[in-house]
Design an enzyme around this catalytic site. Structure first.
Site, PDB file in Angstrom:
ATOM      1  N   HIS A 119       0.812  -1.221   0.000  1.00 21.86           N
ATOM      2  CA  HIS A 119       0.000   0.000   0.000  1.00 21.86           C
ATOM      3  C   HIS A 119       0.845   1.271   0.000  1.00 21.86           C
ATOM      4  O   HIS A 119       0.330   2.367  -0.220  1.00 21.86           O
ATOM      5  CB  HIS A 119      -0.939   0.002   1.209  1.00 21.86           C
ATOM      6  CG  HIS A 119      -2.286   0.564   0.900  1.00 21.86           C
ATOM      7  ND1 HIS A 119      -2.499   1.551  -0.042  1.00 21.86           N
ATOM      8  CD2 HIS A 119      -3.514   0.263   1.404  1.00 21.86           C
ATOM      9  CE1 HIS A 119      -3.784   1.844  -0.088  1.00 21.86           C
ATOM     10  NE2 HIS A 119      -4.428   1.078   0.765  1.00 21.86           N
TER      11      HIS A 119
ATOM     12  N   ASP B  11      -1.935   2.123  -4.918  1.00 19.26           N
ATOM     13  CA  ASP B  11      -3.209   2.578  -4.359  1.00 19.26           C
ATOM     14  C   ASP B  11      -4.283   1.523  -4.570  1.00 19.26           C
ATOM     15  O   ASP B  11      -4.212   0.713  -5.502  1.00 19.26           O
ATOM     16  CB  ASP B  11      -3.652   3.893  -5.004  1.00 19.26           C
ATOM     17  CG  ASP B  11      -2.694   5.032  -4.689  1.00 19.26           C
ATOM     18  OD1 ASP B  11      -2.086   4.999  -3.605  1.00 19.26           O
ATOM     19  OD2 ASP B  11      -2.551   5.939  -5.538  1.00 19.26           O
TER      20      ASP B  11
END
Length: 432
Positions: A400, A404
């Site tokens: 992450h 995204d």
């Protein structure tokens, strides 16, 4: 005495240390030049180290599980020319003695054996490993047991009529006597499953230690998130069956994995952030145009990840052949160090064992991993009724910090689209 000390050799570019996985010799052994003396493990591969000379092993430089620096003392061998080197060719058996040969002298009488002592408690599982023990009687009504077992029972003061046997047809074995001494006659009245009390300590070494270290690194430094998507593979399975029927005998049979790698190679064109490495210490993301797929492979030594390079430029059959060759090499511990490094994106599959869904761990320093779950027939609503369709879930994990959630979802949807309409993979390939 001509004693030589040999050092741990350089086993690969950039490797400064290695773990001693196992010794294949011990002090006092007579070995020949090029005999394998030990195995060492790096974060890339398990390497066999051969002997540099023939002779007698005098000293070993480390215990299994220890980390050794390249160039440190590994083994000492006495290469004295008078050292006894074992013959490599078996000698023929001595001919049978002639009839008039004097008979061999009778062996000297052996001293009477001391009374056996049973001190270790044996869990019931040891004595009764093949199901519930039974009380067995021979034709005379006596308990069935070998003479040695009867003699041992007499020495221990055990009445064999009170012992249940776990051998063939209920025959009483030595293990049954040990269990009787350890647990007493109450085992006669115990029915059903018995408690298990044994424990086993296993030292984490070799490949298993490397796996542990890499998984801990990935989970501690990479903030994972996963997306699980259902894919209708009915059309893909029909195409695969037709290709195997037509070309299987000449080109080899195709599994689902080459199609998946083809779809993955196409999907990263729209999402280059997926096919990347992240150096978090330098704060640098390196995106790769080449798709070097790591193929997670289960071996007897643990999970290994051989790398299939340039999947974006290979046909289905080239990928199938490469996957088989690399997987076999990993399982047989013959994969080269360069075949175990350099992946840009990893694929993992549990094969027919499968699962409904998984949450795979990213192979650091990559930023994504694609997990394949088993194909199963499920009822699918087609707008008017439920129909049986072959379905497969994709379980993908992402870093992450770099990827995204929206981009990851688009990537997974792109793979889903290509797998559900497999002709599109090859249409896009023709337009490149």
């Amino acid at each position: 005495m001509a004693e030589h000390t040999f050092k741990l050799p350089d086993i690969g570019e950039g490797i400064a240390e290695a773990e001693l996985a196992s010794w294949l010799v011990k002090v006092g052994d007579i070995i020949r030049e090029d005999d394998v003396i030990c195995e060492v493990t790096t974060d890339k591969a398990t390497v066999e180290i051969p002997a540099a000379v023939s002779g007698k092993v005098m000293w070993l430089g480390a215990e299994p599980g220890e980390i050794m620096a390249i160039g440190s003392d590994l083994i000492r061998i006495d290469s004295d020319e008078n050292a006894a080197i074992p013959e490599t060719v078996e000698k023929p058996a001595d001919p049978a003695p002639k009839a008039d040969t004097d008979p061999a002298p009778a062996p000297a009488a052996q001293p009477a054996a001391a009374k056996p002592e049973v001190t270790a408690k044996v869990p019931p599982k040891t004595a009764y490993r093949d199901g519930p023990p039974i009380l067995a009687r021979g034709a005379t009504g006596r308990p069935m047991a070998a003479p040695s077992v009867r003699g041992r029972a007499r020495d221990l003061g055990i009445d064999l009529r009170q012992v249940r046997g776990s051998g063939p047809a209920g025959r009483i074995l030595h293990e049954d006597l040990e269990a009787f001494v350890a647990h007493g006659p109450e085992i006669l009245h115990q029915t059903g499953p018995r408690p298990r009390t044994a424990t086993e300590e296993i030292r984490v070494t070799g490949v298993r230690r490397k796996i542990s270290e890499r998984m801990a690194l990935s989970k501690s430094r990479i903030p994972h998130f996963s997306i699980i998507e259902e894919v209708d593979v009915e059309a893909l399975e029909e195409l695969r069956a037709k290709l195997n029927a037509r070309f299987g005998d000449t080109r080899g049979r195709l599994t689902v994995l080459p199609f998946l790698l083809r779809a993955l190679s196409e999907a990263v064109l729209d999402h280059p952030e997926i096919n990347a490495h992240y150096d978090d210490e330098a704060g640098l993301v390196t995106r790769h145009q080449a798709v070097h797929c790591g193929i997670a492979t289960q071996t007897d030594s643990g999970l290994m990840v051989p790398v299939l390079r340039h999947t974006e430029a290979q046909s289905l059959w080239e990928m199938a052949g490469g996957i088989k060759r690399l997987s076999d090499a990993a399982r047989n511990r013959r994969a080269l160090p360069e075949e175990l490094t350099g992946s840009t994106l990893t694929v993992t599959s549990l094969g027919p064992l499968g699962a409904i869904a998984t949450t795979p761990i990213i192979n650091h320093p990559e930023v994504a991993i694609v997990g394949v779950n088993k194909i199963a027939v499920r009822p699918v609503w087609n707008g008017t009724t439920f129909v049986p369709r072959r379905m497969m879930n994709l379980s993908c994990s992402f870093d992450h910090r770099v990827v995204d959630g929206w981009a990851a979802a688009e990537f997974v949807q792109k793979m889903k689209t290509l797998l559900e309409a497999p002709a599109m993979m090859f249409m896009e390939l023709a337009n490149d």
